[in-house]
Design a protein around this motif. Structure first.
Motif, PDB file in Angstrom:
ATOM      1  N   PHE B  47      34.216  19.594  -2.726  1.00 49.11           N
ATOM      2  CA  PHE B  47      33.325  20.759  -2.680  1.00 49.11           C
ATOM      3  C   PHE B  47      34.142  22.052  -2.603  1.00 49.11           C
ATOM      4  O   PHE B  47      33.882  23.009  -3.319  1.00 49.11           O
ATOM      5  N   SER B 149      25.244  27.232  -3.788  1.00 47.37           N
ATOM      6  CA  SER B 149      25.222  25.786  -3.516  1.00 47.37           C
ATOM      7  C   SER B 149      23.832  25.256  -3.851  1.00 47.37           C
ATOM      8  O   SER B 149      22.839  25.900  -3.511  1.00 47.37           O
ATOM      9  N   MET B 218      28.477  22.748   2.466  1.00 50.91           N
ATOM     10  CA  MET B 218      27.803  23.510   1.413  1.00 50.91           C
ATOM     11  C   MET B 218      27.008  24.665   1.994  1.00 50.91           C
ATOM     12  O   MET B 218      26.798  25.681   1.349  1.00 50.91           O
ATOM     13  N   VAL B 224      30.413  31.008  -0.377  1.00 49.13           N
ATOM     14  CA  VAL B 224      29.177  30.680  -1.084  1.00 49.13           C
ATOM     15  C   VAL B 224      28.130  31.704  -0.661  1.00 49.13           C
ATOM     16  O   VAL B 224      27.941  31.944   0.525  1.00 49.13           O
TER      17      VAL B 224
END
Lengths: 303, 293
Positions: B47, B149, B218, B224
């Motif tokens: 990830f 994500s 995530m 992110v």
């Protein structure tokens, strides 16, 4: 050509086993360091950085900004080690000295017609004097690669020795610019010449040529340092520079140093990274280790 | 003599390449007794690498012209059309009837074309010229949020993935998607479609594995900017919202259970991952002869 200087025959430097070197590096890069050792390594690497700006577009303000970054790496995270030095062009040494006063961070300056090294010895000495007089504790010089390729090893040796003398009490780092030397054998020979001539550090690259520092070339130089130490008892430092931008790679360099030279070299007195973006990556990794949360560049000062 | 069956290993898709998971782990989802394939059990490091890829792809993708992004999305639909047979086969393998499988592929293609059409039109819908009392030309225009994500829907394989991802990339976002855990075949095959169409590497990154393992990272990763959750699990939703606080992620919680409903074809799905930028532009005068602009 068989040049002999003070009983040392430069053309007889040991030949390097390229396959062996690459194999050794392959084994180093296959390993990984975790948890406490990783944290220790990250902090150690941070403490070994020569924060560098060597751009044509550098200004006093840019240098001041970099010095500020050196002293305030990431203030929201307390008890971080500081970087080892700030590395600038000679005309910025004065500015850097003023900014770093009392911080314990050294000022390093490139000199000797950096980065090409194409100028007369007179100019190179003057260049060095300017930096030393302005207070640079460390001088990063470049060797004359042209003369080296011509086989004029005495010239290269004499030049380094002359600059070393001009440095006085400042420590001299000799940049071999390995990307322009071509083979490991030549890297080894240039390392031997530099150390014989009085280098306090040998350094891979200017950062202006690709490839810059790589693990294999660093290993060749570390082996040269080891042999020189066994022969003379004199400790010489190592500085890979250019292209080292992530923590994983920095840790691999530390492993290489530890396993080639031992822990005596694992301080910023004997090992340095020439880098600029590495510092932020190390900071991000340190905080990731601590919090478990992956970090973003957005929350770290650029320089 | 019976032959030994070769089970396909489905790899993950990061930065336009198909690596195996760095962890070396895999799982084998089944439809009844039938094994579907060897699927990568992605780790947090996969990830992390995917986010790096998505971040580095963001500048170019968000900077591409809307017209160009539209063409690229249309190209995905074309390539999917060309490989429809494989998708139908995989959806059947995952347990659907033939008619259902065909419907899923057809709707997916149509939905990609739907969002391809919106690429150069949503900005007109969501931007505005605002009346202000000073001598400024004041306007608001949307910009993509950044790296997103995505938890793709668990109930279906292809259509859920397409419906969640296309509106995100239409505006120039890039994303890291965790595919449906139990029916991941189409997701990986879809990555092969993306790779052979004109989508730049890193714009869509596809991981396979477990929600329970990857949720934390995530949702918490500081690089992110947003999270699309498709599902109804209260615990997961709560965890994502809590973990997303550190960098004020834009979190969208959507119920994707009625996947064929036309509610999933809407420009507001594009708006979910847009940031509105308002500009105050000084103008010389607003007078009797009309405004300065």
């Amino acid at each position: 050509m068989n040049k002999i200087k003070q009983g040392f025959d430069f053309s007889s430097s040991p030949k390097v086993d390229q396959v062996g070197i690459n194999d050794r590096i392959a084994r180093i890069t296959a390993r990984s360091i975790k948890k406490e050792s990783k944290m220790q390594g990250l902090r150690m690497a941070l403490n070994m950085i020569d924060l560098t700006t060597l751009e044509g577009a550098d200004t006093d303000k840019k240098v001041m900004q970099l010095c500020n970054k050196a002293q305030h790496l990431h203030d929201s995270y307390p008890n971080l080690p500081s970087v080892a030095a700030v590395c600038v062009y000679p005309n910025f040494v004065k500015t850097a000295k003023e900014c770093l006063k009392g911080s314990g961070i050294n000022v390093a300056s490139v000199a000797t017609a950096f980065p090409s090294g194409h100028s007369s010895l007179k100019i190179k000495l003057l260049d060095t004097n300017i930096a030393v007089d302005a207070g640079a504790e460390e001088i990063d010089m470049v060797i004359s690669r042209g003369k080296f390729h011509e086989g004029d090893y005495n010239f290269v040796y004499d030049e380094i020795a002359a600059i070393k003398e001009a440095c006085g009490s400042s420590r001299l780092k000799v940049i071999l610019e390995t990307g322009e030397l071509g083979t490991f054998d030549k890297v080894r020979r240039a390392s031997d010449i530099a150390m014989e001539a009085g280098a306090d550090f040998i350094k891979t690259s200017t950062g202006k040529i690709s490839p810059a520092a790589t693990l294999p070339v660093t290993l060749v130089m570390l082996e040269a340092i080891k042999d020189y130490y066994y022969k003379t008892g004199v400790q010489v430092g190592m500085k890979p520079a250019g292209g080292i931008s992530n923590s994983k790679l920095a840790l691999q360099y530390l492993m290489l140093v530890k396993e080639t030279l031992g822990k005596d070299w694992l301080t910023n007195e004997w090992f340095r990274f020439g880098a600029s973006s590495l510092a932020n990556d190390l900071l991000m990794q340190i905080i990731k280790q601590d919090t478990g949360i992956y970090q973003s560049k957005d929350y770290f000062s650029k320089d | 003599m019976s032959r030994l069956e070769i089970l396909k290993t489905y790899k993950i898709y990061i930065g336009g390449k198909f690596p195996r998971t760095e962890s070396g782990r895999f799982y084998t989802p089944k439809n009844g007794d039938k094994a579907l394939g060897n699927i990568c059990l992605s780790s947090r490091k996969d990830f992390r690498n995917a986010v790096v890829a998505a971040r580095s792809a963001f500048g170019k993708w968000s900077g591409a012209t809307a017209y160009n992004r539209s063409q690229v999305l249309y190209r995905i639909a074309e390539m999917l059309e060309g490989r429809r047979a494989q998708f139908v086969e995989e959806i059947i393998l995952q347990g659907s009837k033939k008619a259902e499988a065909e419907k899923e592929v057809n709707t997916s293609i149509d939905r990609i074309i739907y969002y391809a059409g919106w690429c150069d039109k949503y900005s007109q819908i969501f931007s505005a010229v605002n009346p202000v009392a000073t001598s400024h030309f004041n306007f608001t225009a949307p910009e993509p949020t950044g790296v997103v994500s995505v938890f793709a829907p668990e109930e279906n394989s292809l259509i859920g993935l397409v419906s969640s991802v296309m509106p995100i990339i239409a505006s120039g976002n890039t994303c890291v998607v965790l595919a449906c855990e139990n029916m991941p075949l189409c997701a990986v095959t879809f990555a092969e479609v993306l790779n052979s169409s004109d989508v730049p590497g890193g714009v869509i990154n596809l991981l396979t594995g477990k929600r329970s393992e990857l949720l934390e990272h995530m949702a918490s990763h500081m690089d992110v900017n947003a999270f699309l959750y498709t599902g109804t699990d209260k615990k997961e939703m709560e965890a994502i919202q809590k973990l997303g606080v550190a960098n004020l992620k834009r979190i969208q919680l959507k119920d994707f259970s009625k996947i064929y409903s036309s509610e999933h074809e809407t420009p507001y799905y594009i708006e979910d991952f847009l940031e509105m930028k308002t500009t105050w532009h000084p103008i010389e005068k607003i007078g009797a002869t009309g405004s300065g602009y």
